[in-house]
Design an enzyme around this catalytic site. Structure first.
Site, PDB file in Angstrom:
ATOM      1  CG  HIS A   1      32.481  43.116  78.964  1.00  0.00           C
ATOM      2  ND1 HIS A   1      33.526  43.052  79.475  1.00  0.00           N
ATOM      3  CD2 HIS A   1      31.900  41.949  78.781  1.00  0.00           C
ATOM      4  CE1 HIS A   1      33.708  42.421  80.095  1.00  0.00           C
ATOM      5  NE2 HIS A   1      32.128  41.362  80.057  1.00  0.00           N
ATOM      6  CG  ASP A  32      35.238  45.487  79.708  1.00  0.00           C
ATOM      7  OD1 ASP A  32      34.185  46.052  79.463  1.00  0.00           O
ATOM      8  OD2 ASP A  32      35.639  44.826  79.734  1.00  0.00           O
ATOM      9  CB  SER A  66      30.650  40.190  82.957  1.00  0.00           C
ATOM     10  OG  SER A  66      32.074  40.338  82.215  1.00  0.00           O
TER      11      SER A  66
END
Length: 361
Positions: A99, A130, A213
């Site tokens: 992402h 992911d 992230s």
């Protein structure tokens, strides 16, 4: 509980109010140990405040780990979005979240040791877990790969440090513990999310904020135990962050996926269990999600071999009730291909249970 991805837009401005207070407590009986007395005496002789030896040791561990690992954590800038990444090898491969890269093919990467942006290109993105790998177009001298831990050795209570670029603040470090292991978490598809359901995630109390992230969750041995990916949100707070609840993809899964991408250019062995069906959430007469309707059965797949047919309604996997496609994905997330399981379903109003060997997604 909901979860939100931890990337962010590059901030145009940032105002921060910092309030830091550290209390070091060593006993409440009014007497000091010989070690504490020695530490106090040494501090008095030098005119510095007394600090317990254990606190000095822990601080030394923090400083050592940060000095050792932070150079392996980078900031990744796409056209609009920003996240973090971990140097995977000395050839310039960097692992991050799918992402974070989104639909982009090229990126600007900033290392901890330089403010000069480096260019990088996408190698492969694997939204189902992911994870993604990008590669620096030119590898700078001294690039240091991180060391990934064995996820089986991660224990609740371990002290961990989260490293990344929260809110665009590069090379930031937060501290916490491993709060739980083996969590299964589903990521939404809104706002660029992959919709992945990820099993065996590491839960941590270390602050995980937008921009973390793809960064590193690190133990005090200087090993990356996971890739911070999601932060919990509380619907009662209007979807705001739930402090102290973040999730990281375990290092062993990161290594499984990244190794395949680096060596083969794609993921050929997902390690993710599957029934071998195309399904949709079944809604009952009361408009409530009540199972997964089998739309299509993959020929020769796990469900086909077990006798499932189009039109069957799956209601349970082992002892887990299945009410939707999300609950089915969560039930399978911690399983492995080749594992035996039982599936309960209804056909023409009659309930049946079959055993099957799980296939691969």
């Amino acid at each position: 509980m909901d979860v939100s991805r931890t990337r962010t837009l590059r901030p145009t401005g940032f105002v921060a109010a910092l309030a830091c207070c550290v209390a070091l407590l060593s006993g409440c009986n009014g007497s000091a140990s010989p070690e504490e007395a020695a530490a106090t005496k040494g501090a008095s002789d030098t005119g510095q405040a007394a600090v317990p030896r254990a606190a000095n040791d822990l601080q030394s561990d923090y400083l050592r780990v940060i000095k050792d690992v932070l150079p392996s954590v980078v900031q990744i800038q796409a056209s609009q979005d920003l996240g973090s990444g971990v140097v995977y090898d000395d050839k310039g491969h960097i692992v991050t979240n799918a992402h974070v890269v989104g639909n982009e093919k090229t990126f600007q990467v900033t290392t901890a040791n330089s403010e000069d942006a480096l260019t990088a290109s996408l190698v492969y993105s694997y939204p189902e877990q992911d994870l993604a790998v990008i590669k620096l177009d030119k590898v700078p001298g001294g690039l240091k790969a991180a060391t990934l831990a064995d996820s089986e050795k991660v224990e609740v209570g371990q002290i961990v440090l989260a490293m990344g670029s929260p809110l665009g603040l590069a090379s930031s470090v937060t501290q916490g513990i491993v709060s739980a292991t083996g969590r299964t978490v589903s990521e939404g598809r809104t706002g660029g999310g992959t919709g992945a359901t990820i099993g065996n995630m590491v839960q941590t109390s270390a602050a995980i904020n937008p921009g973390n992230s793809g960064g590193a969750l690190v133990n005090l041995d200087g090993q990356v135990i996971g890739i911070p990916t999601l932060a919990a949100t509380d619907p009662e707070l209007g979807g705001g962050a739930a402090p102290g609840i973040g999730f990281a993809i375990p290092a062993s899964m990161v290594k499984t996926v990244a190794d395949q991408i680096v060596n083969k250019g794609k993921v050929t062995d997902s390690g993710r269990a599957a029934l071998g069906i195309t399904g949709r959430t079944f809604v009952d007469a009361h408009f409530q999600a009540a199972g997964v309707a089998v739309v299509e059965v993959e020929p020769g797949g796990a469900a086909d071999k077990a006798g499932l047919q189009s039109g069957d309604i799956i209601t349970k996997v082992d002892d887990t009730d299945i009410t939707s496609m999300t609950t089915l994905a969560e039930a399978l997330a911690s399983d492995r291909p080749g594992q035996r399981t039982t599936v309960t379903f209804t056909r023409n109003g009659r309930e049946k249970t079959v055993e099957m060997t799980l296939g691969e997604q």
